[in-house]
Design a protein around this motif. Structure first.
Motif, PDB file in Angstrom:
ATOM      1  N   PHE A 112       0.842  -1.200   0.000  1.00 11.36           N
ATOM      2  CA  PHE A 112       0.000   0.000   0.000  1.00 11.36           C
ATOM      3  C   PHE A 112       0.876   1.248   0.000  1.00 11.36           C
ATOM      4  N   ASP A 113       0.356   2.330  -0.610  1.00 13.95           N
ATOM      5  CA  ASP A 113       1.058   3.607  -0.500  1.00 13.95           C
ATOM      6  C   ASP A 113       0.585   4.348   0.744  1.00 13.95           C
ATOM      7  N   SER A 115      -1.445   6.594   1.226  1.00 12.43           N
ATOM      8  CA  SER A 115      -2.880   6.878   1.283  1.00 12.43           C
ATOM      9  C   SER A 115      -3.725   5.607   1.417  1.00 12.43           C
ATOM     10  N   ASN A 117      -3.732   3.142  -0.855  1.00 13.06           N
ATOM     11  CA  ASN A 117      -4.020   2.557  -2.161  1.00 13.06           C
ATOM     12  C   ASN A 117      -3.135   1.332  -2.393  1.00 13.06           C
ATOM     13  N   THR A 119      -0.672  -0.861  -4.261  1.00 13.84           N
ATOM     14  CA  THR A 119       0.319  -0.574  -5.301  1.00 13.84           C
ATOM     15  C   THR A 119       0.998  -1.828  -5.836  1.00 13.84           C
TER      16      THR A 119
END
Length: 386
Positions: A112-113, A115, A117, A119
């Protein structure tokens, strides 16, 4: 009173006589947790994912067994089980999840990034057997444990860059979970059999699990008081199971989850519905929860994987029960935190918090299908206590 309640009460009373009153008074702990109003309030109606959550919390599905993780080319594994989160150094994080299938097993990960999201997703371990739970190390590796007779512990790289390494010195038995104690420089290990033990592995060099000493907890049959540790003569269990090599070993009914925080190792035993508290500094144990010793209806049954939040709350997942994750607060209140509807043939596995503590990851191992191929991995986001 139910028969099991009477029998457990007799064990609790008998343990004091067996070990001596002065010893037990010196090792007093708070009473086992009792039902009460949870810190997050009542559960609301199920959301679109079938999850009942308190006000202010939301859920999303991040992966389904046999399907591509959204936005990636990686197929999520069957029967997702134990898991942990790792900060990736750039504001994002990784969630690692075991696969409790045999043969095949192994573990996968979602990235996850900052935020939240997705990835990427990747494999971190392959070609093992029935990888159930495990544990995170302070040096950011994942210990994936085989829940089979004479199973192994594998040390893996959550980033999927370095090859996994089998750690033979940590013993061969029906491994369940692991928890690292950086103060005493040991790894605690649970064993999922009806007369299993609690072990600790003392590496020769902290941070290097290639060699060391495997020890087993010793003590009587009681539920509180002082315990000891004894070396397991043959961790390979070539001729005798590890749990039967030390006559003074203390036995537990089906060891499950294991979590270390602030001098305490918390572990669960499914055969008797208990959460245990090991005071690592003083070498004492006590019951933190027992589903037969609560007042009224037990909110937590089928105890399994366990993790903790920054506030000191314990989050205990159910294998069966009402398909809930329950919270046990530092003031010994136990209450449901979430419930999954319509998945009564499954179990909740792998609870783990994101590095900032704002997201909780977990899986329904068999989802709505009742089969490992129907596993679903979730994220819950909301105002967790800090």
């Amino acid at each position: 009173m139910e028969r099991r309640n009477f029998l457990r009460g007799a064990v609790l009373t008998g343990s004091v006589a067996a070990f001596g009153g002065s010893l037990w008074r010196g090792a007093a702990h708070a009473a086992p947790a009792q039902p009460g109003a949870g810190p997050y309030g009542a559960l609301r109606p199920a959301d679109a994912n079938g999850i009942r959550l308190p006000q202010g919390f939301t859920s999303r599905v991040i992966a389904r067994s046999g399907q591509k993780v959204p936005g990636t080319s990686y197929t999520w594994h069957n029967a997702p089980d134990g898991g942990a989160c790792y900060a990736d150094g750039g504001g994002g994080w990784i969630y690692v999840s075991n696969s409790e299938i045999n043969p095949g097993g192994g573990a996968g990960a979602v990235r996850f990034d900052s935020s939240g999201n997705i990835t990427g997703a990747h494999r971190v371990l392959s070609n093992t057997r029935q990888n159930c739970a495990g544990g995170k190390t302070p040096w950011n590796t994942w210990l994936s444990c085989e829940e089979v007779d004479r199973g192994y512990v594998y040390e893996t790289d959550p980033w999927g860059v370095k090859p996994a390494v089998r750690r033979d010195a940590m013993g061969r038995f029906k491994h369940e979970a692991a928890a690292a104690d950086p103060v005493r420089k040991v790894i605690y290990l649970t064993e999922d059999v009806s007369d299993g033990c609690l072990y600790r592995f003392r590496p020769t060099t902290w941070g290097d699990l290639s060699s060391g000493t495997l020890e087993v907890m010793t003590g009587g049959s009681g539920t509180s008081g002082s315990i000891g540790w004894a070396r397991v003569p043959d961790p390979s269990a070539a001729s005798t199971a590890t749990r039967h090599q030390v006559s003074a070993a203390k036995h537990f009914s089906g060891g499950e989850g294991c979590h270390y925080a602030d001098g305490t190792c918390w572990f669960t035993t499914k055969g008797d519905g208990r959460v245990w508290r090991l005071d690592a500094a003083n070498n004492t144990i006590a019951l933190a929860y027992d589903d037969s010793l609560v007042s009224g209806t037990a909110p937590l049954t089928g105890v399994d994987n366990v993790t903790g939040s920054a506030s000191g709350d314990l989050f205990v997942a159910e294998d069966g029960g009402n398909m809930e994750i329950c919270v046990i607060t530092p003031d010994d209140v136990v209450a449901p935190f979430l419930r999954i509807d319509g998945q009564s043939s499954s179990e909740i596995t792998g609870p783990a918090f994101s590095p900032d503590g704002s997201r909780l990851y977990f899986s329904s191992q068999r989802g709505t299908s009742g089969s490992g191929s129907g596993g679903i991995t979730y994220e819950v986001r909301g105002p967790f206590r800090s």
